[in-house]
Write a protein that holds these residues in place. Structure first.
Motif, short mmCIF file in Angstrom:
data_model
loop_
_atom_site.label_atom_id
_atom_site.label_comp_id
_atom_site.label_asym_id
_atom_site.label_seq_id
_atom_site.Cartn_x
_atom_site.Cartn_y
_atom_site.Cartn_z
N SER A 12 0.68 -1.17 0.08
CA SER A 12 0.05 0.04 -0.16
C SER A 12 0.82 1.34 0.06
CB SER A 12 -0.82 0.09 1.05
OG SER A 12 -0.23 -0.14 2.38
N ILE A 13 1.97 1.37 0.78
CA ILE A 13 2.77 2.55 1.00
C ILE A 13 3.54 2.75 -0.46
CG2 ILE A 13 4.64 3.50 2.26
CD1 ILE A 13 3.65 2.30 4.68
N HIS A 14 4.24 1.69 -0.84
CA HIS A 14 5.20 1.54 -1.71
C HIS A 14 4.51 1.87 -3.24
CE1 HIS A 14 9.28 1.47 -3.52
NE2 HIS A 14 8.91 0.66 -4.57
N LEU A 15 3.44 1.51 -3.27
CA LEU A 15 2.63 1.71 -4.61
C LEU A 15 2.27 2.97 -4.84
CD1 LEU A 15 1.19 0.40 -7.22
CD2 LEU A 15 -0.75 0.01 -5.76
N LEU A 16 2.02 3.63 -3.64
CA LEU A 16 1.69 5.02 -3.66
C LEU A 16 2.89 5.86 -4.15
CD1 LEU A 16 -0.92 5.43 -0.83
CD2 LEU A 16 -1.38 5.54 -3.05
N ALA A 17 4.02 5.37 -3.52
CA ALA A 17 5.29 6.19 -3.56
C ALA A 17 5.86 5.94 -5.13
CB ALA A 17 6.42 5.56 -2.67
N ALA A 18 5.75 4.76 -5.61
CA ALA A 18 5.85 4.70 -7.11
C ALA A 18 5.29 5.42 -7.87
CB ALA A 18 5.99 3.10 -7.37
N GLN A 149 13.32 -12.60 5.49
CA GLN A 149 12.04 -11.74 5.47
C GLN A 149 12.36 -10.60 4.86
OE1 GLN A 149 9.60 -12.45 8.66
NE2 GLN A 149 8.38 -10.56 8.46
N ILE A 150 13.37 -10.14 5.17
CA ILE A 150 13.89 -8.77 4.64
C ILE A 150 14.26 -8.79 3.07
CG2 ILE A 150 15.78 -6.89 4.78
CD1 ILE A 150 16.26 -7.80 7.56
N ALA A 151 14.94 -9.79 2.60
CA ALA A 151 14.93 -10.01 1.26
C ALA A 151 13.43 -10.14 0.47
CB ALA A 151 15.74 -11.48 1.14
N ILE A 152 12.58 -10.77 1.06
CA ILE A 152 11.26 -10.96 0.42
C ILE A 152 10.79 -9.62 0.24
CG2 ILE A 152 8.99 -11.68 0.75
CD1 ILE A 152 10.11 -14.38 2.16
N TYR A 153 10.68 -8.59 1.52
CA TYR A 153 10.31 -7.46 1.25
C TYR A 153 10.84 -6.62 0.10
CZ TYR A 153 7.88 -7.64 5.93
OH TYR A 153 6.88 -8.08 6.97
N GLY A 154 12.35 -6.57 0.23
CA GLY A 154 13.12 -5.99 -0.75
C GLY A 154 12.60 -6.37 -2.31
N ILE A 155 12.73 -7.79 -2.52
CA ILE A 155 12.34 -8.12 -4.19
C ILE A 155 10.79 -7.81 -4.35
CG2 ILE A 155 11.78 -10.12 -5.15
CD1 ILE A 155 14.10 -11.53 -3.78
N TRP A 156 9.98 -7.79 -3.39
CA TRP A 156 8.56 -7.42 -3.39
C TRP A 156 8.28 -5.97 -4.00
CZ3 TRP A 156 4.49 -9.24 -5.35
CH2 TRP A 156 3.42 -8.59 -5.14
N MET A 157 9.18 -5.02 -3.30
CA MET A 157 9.21 -3.72 -3.68
C MET A 157 9.82 -3.40 -4.84
SD MET A 157 9.99 -1.44 -0.28
CE MET A 157 11.43 -2.55 0.52
N MET A 158 10.82 -4.03 -5.44
CA MET A 158 11.18 -4.15 -6.78
C MET A 158 10.27 -4.56 -7.75
SD MET A 158 15.09 -5.36 -5.94
CE MET A 158 15.70 -5.42 -7.62
N ILE A 159 9.24 -5.42 -7.24
CA ILE A 159 8.41 -6.10 -8.17
C ILE A 159 7.34 -4.99 -8.57
CG2 ILE A 159 6.69 -7.66 -8.40
CD1 ILE A 159 8.63 -9.68 -7.48
N GLN A 161 7.78 -1.83 -8.18
CA GLN A 161 8.16 -0.70 -8.83
C GLN A 161 8.25 -0.94 -10.47
OE1 GLN A 161 9.14 1.92 -7.03
NE2 GLN A 161 10.52 3.19 -8.30
N LEU A 162 8.79 -2.12 -10.85
CA LEU A 162 8.71 -2.68 -12.20
C LEU A 162 7.39 -2.67 -12.78
CD1 LEU A 162 10.32 -3.95 -14.65
CD2 LEU A 162 10.22 -5.94 -13.56
N ALA A 163 6.53 -3.19 -11.74
CA ALA A 163 4.86 -3.45 -12.27
C ALA A 163 4.37 -2.04 -12.85
CB ALA A 163 4.05 -4.33 -11.52
N TRP A 164 4.60 -1.23 -11.80
CA TRP A 164 3.97 0.28 -12.10
C TRP A 164 4.26 0.97 -13.50
CZ3 TRP A 164 0.35 3.60 -11.57
CH2 TRP A 164 0.58 4.97 -11.93
N PHE A 165 5.89 0.85 -13.46
CA PHE A 165 6.37 1.51 -14.60
C PHE A 165 6.23 0.87 -15.89
CE2 PHE A 165 8.84 3.90 -11.30
CZ PHE A 165 8.53 5.22 -11.81
N SER A 166 6.04 -0.44 -15.92
CA SER A 166 5.72 -1.16 -16.82
C SER A 166 4.46 -0.93 -17.73
CB SER A 166 5.80 -2.80 -16.77
OG SER A 166 7.10 -3.33 -16.58
N THR A 167 3.34 -0.72 -16.69
CA THR A 167 2.25 -0.33 -17.03
C THR A 167 2.15 1.18 -17.56
OG1 THR A 167 1.34 -1.61 -15.33
CG2 THR A 167 -0.23 0.36 -15.96
N VAL A 168 2.98 2.09 -17.07
CA VAL A 168 2.95 3.16 -17.67
C VAL A 168 3.66 3.20 -18.93
CG1 VAL A 168 4.37 5.53 -17.67
CG2 VAL A 168 3.36 4.63 -15.59
N VAL A 169 4.49 2.25 -19.25
CA VAL A 169 5.23 2.11 -20.71
C VAL A 169 4.23 1.59 -21.71
CG1 VAL A 169 6.84 0.70 -21.95
CG2 VAL A 169 7.52 1.82 -19.64
#
Length: 209
Positions: A12-18, A149-159, A161-169
């Protein structure tokens, strides 16, 4: 915090930030409109990979140090601001397309590797990132949290970010939208380049608190 609630909160937080307008959004838009879908997607991949830098130092506890160090923030601001100025002036040099009928590109076309690289640097040199990540990780991280668990959080945020900008593209590369920019695409580059310069100057001239 447990894994699932943490993932929901981060989503919820990172999607708004992206989705917030900023250098990443401007860069992806510029690359997509100038050089097409592939360039935009490569740039999006670079931006998502750039997050790994912030995630790693945040997980190591350096985000709090950077966020509270005026000299460290100033150095990042100068680097990030200068890079935005470089991207902005590149956009201002865009010229009208005189060969649309031959399907030749009017803007500087980067290789896939370089498109990924400029996206990576645009995100990695964002001086607002340390403050954002230390705030986000303070909410979900705990001293006894396992590294996986930290790694899962990090990878999920990268996903995310990529999903949002891929949609924009995908939206900007649709023929019905993209063709409308063909006749005045150099003005789009110049406007977006000017926006990059404004952001870069703001970063350099704004004092750190």
């Amino acid at each position: 915090m447990d894994l699932l609630p943490g993932l929901l909160l981060i989503t919820s937080i990172h999607l708004l930030a992206a989705a917030s307008p900023g250098p990443d959004f401007i860069l992806v838009s510029q690359q997509t409109l100038s050089n097409g879908k592939t360039a935009g997607l490569m740039c999006s991949i670079g931006i998502a990979l750039g997050l790994s830098i912030h995630i790693i130092y945040s997980a190591l506890g350096l985000a709090a140090v950077i966020a509270n160090s005026e000299s460290a923030l100033w150095a990042i601001k100068i680097l990030g601001g200068c890079y935005l100025l470089y991207l902005g002036f590149s956009g201002l040099r865009a010229k009208p397309d005189t060969s649309i009928s031959n399907n030749q590109t009017r803007a500087i076309k980067y290789s896939n590797k370089k498109s990924i690289g400029i996206g990576f640097l645009c995100n990695a040199l964002n001086p607002k990132a340390p403050i954002y990540f230390v705030s986000l990780f303070t909410v979900v991280l705990s001293p006894d949290m396992p590294i996986y668990q930290i790694a899962i959080y990090g990878i999920w945020m990268m996903i995310i970010q990529l999903a949002w900008f891929s949609t924009v593209v995908m939206l900007l590369s649709r023929p019905s939208i993209n063709q409308k920019f063909k006749k005045f695409g150099h003005w789009v580059d110049r406007v977006l380049g000017g926006a990059m310069i404004a952001l870069g100057l703001k970063l350099i001239l704004t004092r750190t608190n």
